[in-house]
Motif scaffolding. Structure first.
Motif, PDB file in Angstrom:
ATOM      1  N   TRP A  31       0.917  -1.167   0.060  1.00 10.94           N
ATOM      2  CA  TRP A  31       0.080  -0.008   0.153  1.00 10.94           C
ATOM      3  C   TRP A  31       0.862   1.280   0.202  1.00 10.94           C
ATOM      4  O   TRP A  31       0.474   2.117  -0.480  1.00 10.94           O
ATOM      5  CB  TRP A  31      -0.994  -0.010   1.229  1.00 10.94           C
ATOM      6  CG  TRP A  31      -2.018  -1.178   0.796  1.00 10.94           C
ATOM      7  CD1 TRP A  31      -2.385  -2.153   1.889  1.00 10.94           C
ATOM      8  CD2 TRP A  31      -3.067  -1.337  -0.050  1.00 10.94           C
ATOM      9  NE1 TRP A  31      -3.362  -2.805   1.288  1.00 10.94           N
ATOM     10  CE2 TRP A  31      -3.694  -2.477   0.354  1.00 10.94           C
ATOM     11  CE3 TRP A  31      -3.214  -0.415  -0.967  1.00 10.94           C
ATOM     12  CZ2 TRP A  31      -4.556  -2.755  -0.429  1.00 10.94           C
ATOM     13  CZ3 TRP A  31      -4.224  -1.017  -1.934  1.00 10.94           C
ATOM     14  CH2 TRP A  31      -5.056  -2.159  -1.946  1.00 10.94           C
ATOM     15  N   SER A  34       1.462   1.822  -3.776  1.00 11.44           N
ATOM     16  CA  SER A  34       0.161   1.926  -4.699  1.00 11.44           C
ATOM     17  C   SER A  34      -0.043   3.175  -5.151  1.00 11.44           C
ATOM     18  O   SER A  34      -0.234   4.418  -4.304  1.00 11.44           O
ATOM     19  CB  SER A  34      -1.084   1.142  -3.844  1.00 11.44           C
ATOM     20  OG  SER A  34      -2.033   1.380  -4.741  1.00 11.44           O
ATOM     21  N   TRP A  35      -0.471   3.450  -6.260  1.00 15.69           N
ATOM     22  CA  TRP A  35      -0.828   4.810  -6.859  1.00 15.69           C
ATOM     23  C   TRP A  35      -2.307   4.743  -7.017  1.00 15.69           C
ATOM     24  O   TRP A  35      -2.670   5.814  -7.668  1.00 15.69           O
ATOM     25  CB  TRP A  35      -0.073   4.897  -8.304  1.00 15.69           C
ATOM     26  CG  TRP A  35       1.449   5.337  -8.159  1.00 15.69           C
ATOM     27  CD1 TRP A  35       2.321   4.421  -7.970  1.00 15.69           C
ATOM     28  CD2 TRP A  35       1.954   6.659  -7.786  1.00 15.69           C
ATOM     29  NE1 TRP A  35       3.507   5.042  -7.798  1.00 15.69           N
ATOM     30  CE2 TRP A  35       3.369   6.464  -7.870  1.00 15.69           C
ATOM     31  CE3 TRP A  35       1.375   8.043  -7.936  1.00 15.69           C
ATOM     32  CZ2 TRP A  35       4.236   7.088  -7.656  1.00 15.69           C
ATOM     33  CZ3 TRP A  35       2.423   8.782  -7.571  1.00 15.69           C
ATOM     34  CH2 TRP A  35       3.737   8.477  -7.580  1.00 15.69           C
ATOM     35  N   ALA A  36      -3.196   3.914  -6.557  1.00 16.86           N
ATOM     36  CA  ALA A  36      -4.506   4.045  -6.660  1.00 16.86           C
ATOM     37  C   ALA A  36      -5.048   4.927  -5.880  1.00 16.86           C
ATOM     38  O   ALA A  36      -4.609   5.591  -4.771  1.00 16.86           O
ATOM     39  CB  ALA A  36      -4.800   2.480  -6.193  1.00 16.86           C
ATOM     40  N   LYS A  37      -6.157   5.459  -6.115  1.00 12.37           N
ATOM     41  CA  LYS A  37      -7.073   6.502  -5.486  1.00 12.37           C
ATOM     42  C   LYS A  37      -7.669   5.923  -4.269  1.00 12.37           C
ATOM     43  O   LYS A  37      -7.716   6.455  -3.293  1.00 12.37           O
ATOM     44  CB  LYS A  37      -8.069   7.156  -6.581  1.00 12.37           C
ATOM     45  CG  LYS A  37      -7.377   8.238  -7.203  1.00 12.37           C
ATOM     46  CD  LYS A  37      -8.352   9.067  -8.136  1.00 12.37           C
ATOM     47  CE  LYS A  37      -7.669   9.967  -9.224  1.00 12.37           C
ATOM     48  NZ  LYS A  37      -8.655  10.645  -9.786  1.00 12.37           N
ATOM     49  N   LYS A  38      -8.182   4.554  -4.597  1.00 10.20           N
ATOM     50  CA  LYS A  38      -8.726   3.818  -3.265  1.00 10.20           C
ATOM     51  C   LYS A  38      -8.211   2.561  -3.504  1.00 10.20           C
ATOM     52  O   LYS A  38      -7.839   1.640  -4.491  1.00 10.20           O
ATOM     53  CB  LYS A  38     -10.239   3.755  -3.565  1.00 10.20           C
ATOM     54  CG  LYS A  38     -11.032   5.232  -3.627  1.00 10.20           C
ATOM     55  CD  LYS A  38     -11.266   5.568  -2.117  1.00 10.20           C
ATOM     56  CE  LYS A  38     -12.064   6.989  -1.951  1.00 10.20           C
ATOM     57  NZ  LYS A  38     -11.705   7.726  -0.802  1.00 10.20           N
ATOM     58  N   CYS A  39      -8.052   1.960  -2.355  1.00 13.95           N
ATOM     59  CA  CYS A  39      -7.651   0.374  -2.183  1.00 13.95           C
ATOM     60  C   CYS A  39      -8.586  -0.680  -3.043  1.00 13.95           C
ATOM     61  O   CYS A  39      -8.003  -1.465  -3.573  1.00 13.95           O
ATOM     62  CB  CYS A  39      -7.802  -0.141  -0.656  1.00 13.95           C
ATOM     63  SG  CYS A  39      -6.641   0.960   0.312  1.00 13.95           S
ATOM     64  N   GLU A  53      -9.483  -0.288  -5.760  1.00 14.23           N
ATOM     65  CA  GLU A  53      -8.956  -0.269  -7.176  1.00 14.23           C
ATOM     66  C   GLU A  53      -7.764  -1.360  -7.296  1.00 14.23           C
ATOM     67  O   GLU A  53      -7.423  -1.576  -8.629  1.00 14.23           O
ATOM     68  CB  GLU A  53      -8.329   1.167  -7.573  1.00 14.23           C
ATOM     69  CG  GLU A  53      -9.317   2.326  -7.694  1.00 14.23           C
ATOM     70  CD  GLU A  53      -8.784   3.472  -8.045  1.00 14.23           C
ATOM     71  OE1 GLU A  53      -7.593   3.618  -8.340  1.00 14.23           O
ATOM     72  OE2 GLU A  53      -9.702   4.490  -8.015  1.00 14.23           O
ATOM     73  N   ALA A  97      -7.974   5.521   0.743  1.00 13.60           N
ATOM     74  CA  ALA A  97      -6.780   5.478   0.153  1.00 13.60           C
ATOM     75  C   ALA A  97      -5.780   4.487   0.657  1.00 13.60           C
ATOM     76  O   ALA A  97      -5.468   4.374   1.798  1.00 13.60           O
ATOM     77  CB  ALA A  97      -6.332   6.975   0.047  1.00 13.60           C
ATOM     78  N   GLU A 128      -3.694   5.740   3.576  1.00  9.32           N
ATOM     79  CA  GLU A 128      -4.563   5.508   4.667  1.00  9.32           C
ATOM     80  C   GLU A 128      -4.603   3.960   5.225  1.00  9.32           C
ATOM     81  O   GLU A 128      -4.447   3.801   6.491  1.00  9.32           O
ATOM     82  CB  GLU A 128      -5.933   5.889   4.665  1.00  9.32           C
ATOM     83  CG  GLU A 128      -6.103   7.459   4.461  1.00  9.32           C
ATOM     84  CD  GLU A 128      -7.442   7.919   4.158  1.00  9.32           C
ATOM     85  OE1 GLU A 128      -7.838   8.905   4.509  1.00  9.32           O
ATOM     86  OE2 GLU A 128      -7.952   7.207   3.230  1.00  9.32           O
ATOM     87  N   ASN A 181     -12.850  10.259   5.238  1.00  6.55           N
ATOM     88  CA  ASN A 181     -13.694   9.408   4.328  1.00  6.55           C
ATOM     89  C   ASN A 181     -15.109   9.305   4.739  1.00  6.55           C
ATOM     90  O   ASN A 181     -15.844   8.498   4.169  1.00  6.55           O
ATOM     91  CB  ASN A 181     -13.079   8.000   4.308  1.00  6.55           C
ATOM     92  CG  ASN A 181     -11.806   8.312   3.703  1.00  6.55           C
ATOM     93  OD1 ASN A 181     -11.513   8.300   2.575  1.00  6.55           O
ATOM     94  ND2 ASN A 181     -10.764   8.086   4.595  1.00  6.55           N
ATOM     95  N   ASN A 220     -17.817   8.384   2.327  1.00  6.78           N
ATOM     96  CA  ASN A 220     -17.938   6.928   1.974  1.00  6.78           C
ATOM     97  C   ASN A 220     -18.140   6.112   3.381  1.00  6.78           C
ATOM     98  O   ASN A 220     -18.505   4.894   2.848  1.00  6.78           O
ATOM     99  CB  ASN A 220     -16.662   6.784   1.222  1.00  6.78           C
ATOM    100  CG  ASN A 220     -16.316   7.367   0.108  1.00  6.78           C
ATOM    101  OD1 ASN A 220     -17.072   7.563  -0.707  1.00  6.78           O
ATOM    102  ND2 ASN A 220     -15.161   7.957  -0.430  1.00  6.78           N
TER     103      ASN A 220
END
Length: 138
Positions: A26, A29-34, A36, A72, A75, A117, A120
């Motif tokens: 993590w 990771s470049w993802a916006k949300k896990c 992804e 994210a 987080e 968050n 969400n």
């Protein structure tokens, strides 16, 4: 196969090593949300659920796995680091008696993540408010 054999005894060192691997993942990771990263997200959730099932984390933290898909990666890294530190400080007992000790930094991390968050998290926030990990304003 489910990946975890019920006949094998759980070892705190192995669980901490798994958490370390997820922390490293993590962190990069470049993802916006896990969510992804579905495979890693699912595996992270499974490890956190296992910790809850075995009562290796305090009762107030038994629902932290529900946060992983909606937060994210940075987080998730913070949350997993706090869980790793908790396991290091409070060695799990084979007896399985739950511990209710929860460090202030872990509480603060959850509070910050839930607040960041809240759109969400929704009703999941109440799972943490009943343990006074977050304050719910009506």
């Amino acid at each position: 196969s489910s990946g975890i054999n019920a006949e094998w005894p759980l070892r705190p060192g192995i669980i901490r090593a798994m958490l370390t691997a997820f922390i490293a993942f993590w962190s990069n990771s470049w993802a916006k949300k896990c969510s992804e990263q579905p495979d890693s997200c699912t595996q992270t959730v499974k490890v956190l659920d296992l910790l809850s099932k075995e009562s290796w984390v305090p009762l107030p933290l038994h629902n932290i796995s529900q946060l992983i898909p909606i937060i994210a990666p940075f987080e998730a890294r913070l949350l997993l680091l706090e869980v790793w530190h908790h396991l290091r400080l409070h060695q799990p007992h084979v007896s399985g008696f739950p511990t209710n000790r929860c460090q202030a930094t872990l509480k603060k991390t959850i509070l910050t993540i839930v607040q960041n968050n809240i759109e969400n998290v929704g009703v999941t926030a109440f799972l943490f408010s009943r343990w006074n990990l977050i304050e719910v304003v009506e």
